[in-house]
Design an enzyme around this catalytic site. Sequence first.
Site, mmCIF file in Angstrom:
data_model
loop_
_atom_site.group_PDB
_atom_site.id
_atom_site.type_symbol
_atom_site.label_atom_id
_atom_site.label_comp_id
_atom_site.label_asym_id
_atom_site.label_seq_id
_atom_site.Cartn_x
_atom_site.Cartn_y
_atom_site.Cartn_z
ATOM 1 N NE ARG A 72 -4.363 -1.268 0.160
ATOM 2 C CZ ARG A 72 -4.608 -2.299 -0.666
ATOM 3 N NH1 ARG A 72 -3.697 -2.655 -1.547
ATOM 4 N NH2 ARG A 72 -5.743 -2.950 -0.613
ATOM 5 C CG HIS A 74 -3.865 -1.109 -6.796
ATOM 6 N ND1 HIS A 74 -4.248 -0.395 -5.687
ATOM 7 C CD2 HIS A 74 -3.921 -2.420 -6.428
ATOM 8 C CE1 HIS A 74 -4.523 -1.226 -4.694
ATOM 9 N NE2 HIS A 74 -4.336 -2.470 -5.123
HETATM 10 P P1 NDP Z 1 -1.883 -10.534 5.887
HETATM 11 O O1 NDP Z 1 -2.763 -9.848 6.873
HETATM 12 O O2 NDP Z 1 -2.031 -12.002 5.666
HETATM 13 O O3 NDP Z 1 -0.334 -10.302 6.280
HETATM 14 C C1 NDP Z 1 0.131 -9.084 6.761
HETATM 15 C C2 NDP Z 1 1.560 -9.285 7.251
HETATM 16 O O4 NDP Z 1 2.067 -8.032 7.702
HETATM 17 C C3 NDP Z 1 1.642 -10.242 8.439
HETATM 18 O O5 NDP Z 1 2.781 -11.042 8.354
HETATM 19 C C4 NDP Z 1 1.764 -9.295 9.631
HETATM 20 O O6 NDP Z 1 2.437 -9.827 10.749
HETATM 21 C C5 NDP Z 1 2.582 -8.183 9.024
HETATM 22 N N1 NDP Z 1 2.425 -6.958 9.793
HETATM 23 C C6 NDP Z 1 1.294 -6.269 10.059
HETATM 24 N N2 NDP Z 1 1.556 -5.211 10.845
HETATM 25 C C7 NDP Z 1 2.896 -5.242 11.090
HETATM 26 C C8 NDP Z 1 3.779 -4.431 11.839
HETATM 27 N N3 NDP Z 1 3.319 -3.354 12.514
HETATM 28 N N4 NDP Z 1 5.081 -4.752 11.856
HETATM 29 C C9 NDP Z 1 5.537 -5.830 11.190
HETATM 30 N N5 NDP Z 1 4.761 -6.658 10.461
HETATM 31 C C10 NDP Z 1 3.452 -6.355 10.417
HETATM 32 O O7 NDP Z 1 -2.033 -9.754 4.522
HETATM 33 P P2 NDP Z 1 -1.840 -10.299 3.015
HETATM 34 O O8 NDP Z 1 -0.511 -10.961 2.950
HETATM 35 O O9 NDP Z 1 -3.019 -11.053 2.580
HETATM 36 O O10 NDP Z 1 -1.843 -8.920 2.212
HETATM 37 C C11 NDP Z 1 -0.853 -7.928 2.455
HETATM 38 C C12 NDP Z 1 -1.269 -6.635 1.795
HETATM 39 O O11 NDP Z 1 -1.107 -6.727 0.381
HETATM 40 C C13 NDP Z 1 -2.743 -6.249 1.938
HETATM 41 O O12 NDP Z 1 -2.991 -5.682 3.214
HETATM 42 C C14 NDP Z 1 -2.920 -5.252 0.830
HETATM 43 O O13 NDP Z 1 -2.617 -3.963 1.300
HETATM 44 C C15 NDP Z 1 -1.879 -5.682 -0.206
HETATM 45 N N6 NDP Z 1 -2.472 -6.145 -1.467
HETATM 46 C C16 NDP Z 1 -2.118 -5.532 -2.633
HETATM 47 C C17 NDP Z 1 -2.622 -5.957 -3.851
HETATM 48 C C18 NDP Z 1 -2.207 -5.305 -5.124
HETATM 49 O O14 NDP Z 1 -2.717 -5.650 -6.196
HETATM 50 N N7 NDP Z 1 -1.266 -4.381 -5.113
HETATM 51 C C19 NDP Z 1 -3.574 -7.070 -3.925
HETATM 52 C C20 NDP Z 1 -3.893 -7.639 -2.647
HETATM 53 C C21 NDP Z 1 -3.347 -7.195 -1.470
HETATM 54 P P3 NDP Z 1 1.815 -11.051 11.597
HETATM 55 O O15 NDP Z 1 1.830 -12.237 10.643
HETATM 56 O O16 NDP Z 1 2.752 -11.215 12.722
HETATM 57 O O17 NDP Z 1 0.425 -10.650 11.978
#
Ligand code: NDP
Length: 310
Positions: A225, A273
Amino acid sequence: MTANVLFAGRPESWPIYAPLLKAEFARLGVDASVHTEFAPAKVDYIVYAPSGPISDFSPFTRLKAVLSMWAGVEKIVPAVPAAIPLTRMVDSGLEQGMTEWVAGHTLRYHLGMDAHILGQNGHWDPKAPPLAKDRCVTVLGLGALGTAAAKTLAALGFQVAGWSRTRKHIDGVICHSGGDGLKSALAQAEIVILLLPDTPATENTLNAETLAMLPRGARIINPGRGPLIDDDALLSALNSGQIGHATLDVFRIEPLPPGHPYWTHPNVTVTPHIASETRESTAAQVIAENIRRSEAGEPLLHLVDRSLGY
Ligand code: NDP
């Protein structure tokens, strides 16, 4: 009693989802009726996208859950009342698409594709790229998408590190976590991929201080994002050479406004995107399975933690 499922995604996607959802409900034995219109007080579930028709959830007085069609829920979390369970999209098709996009752009940097294609304009530089085993790549965010991407990069032979809020154990990936782990995750990273959610805690994860932790000339790939990166700090690091190049798929304002410096910066690639998207056939299975679970009194999959915002 029949569960009423309101489809509130983009209107043009309804003709695709309608037969898929109906087939999945039949396959799973779920007694559910799915339409694009119901009296709000009769709706049990909303299949939801922010680009769809609903912004006010208050008339839906008997809602059992809202099922997001998007993986990123930063726009949905504030809209859905906290008492209503909210699930996000975890879809094998979305994961596959993201993995392919990340692998492609990582290989572009790793192989020096731009330089070698430019070489066809008369510049002959017969220097082969290093092997993946000699290249360090870091994935920030090890959730559904980050883990899938990290595993594929490790399978290609890269030295892969990752970073998440809580500690992970992934074969072939050196996993870091928490505030202190970010410095270690960035220290060797020649290519950094951002797959974090957009939350108050992740805003400006890459800023002047953390960009300076990277080896000089590191490359950034952001399909996560826009707010994950401090744009002024990135532009400054690109201009100084601290960052060699950035491939950006997501932005604070989308579409990226005309005149934004990213459009014309020689060391930035902008994509609109498109890194990945929810795929209807697999997403319909996830949605139907969660409604089955809810109706059976089983825990929902992929619940959003409202206090964390993802
Ligand atoms: P998930 O919720 O499965 O994973 C998020 C990851 O980020 C987890 O490992 C989480 O840690 C980590 N995280 C969250 N907050 C923190 C923090 N403060 N510090 C360190 N690590 C953190 O999300 P997805 O993998 O499914 O998706 C990720 C993002 O990809 C989405 O939120 C979206 O914004 C983006 N996206 C973009 C697309 C595009 O076309 N460009 C399409 C789809 C998604 P933990 O595992 O420990 O909770």
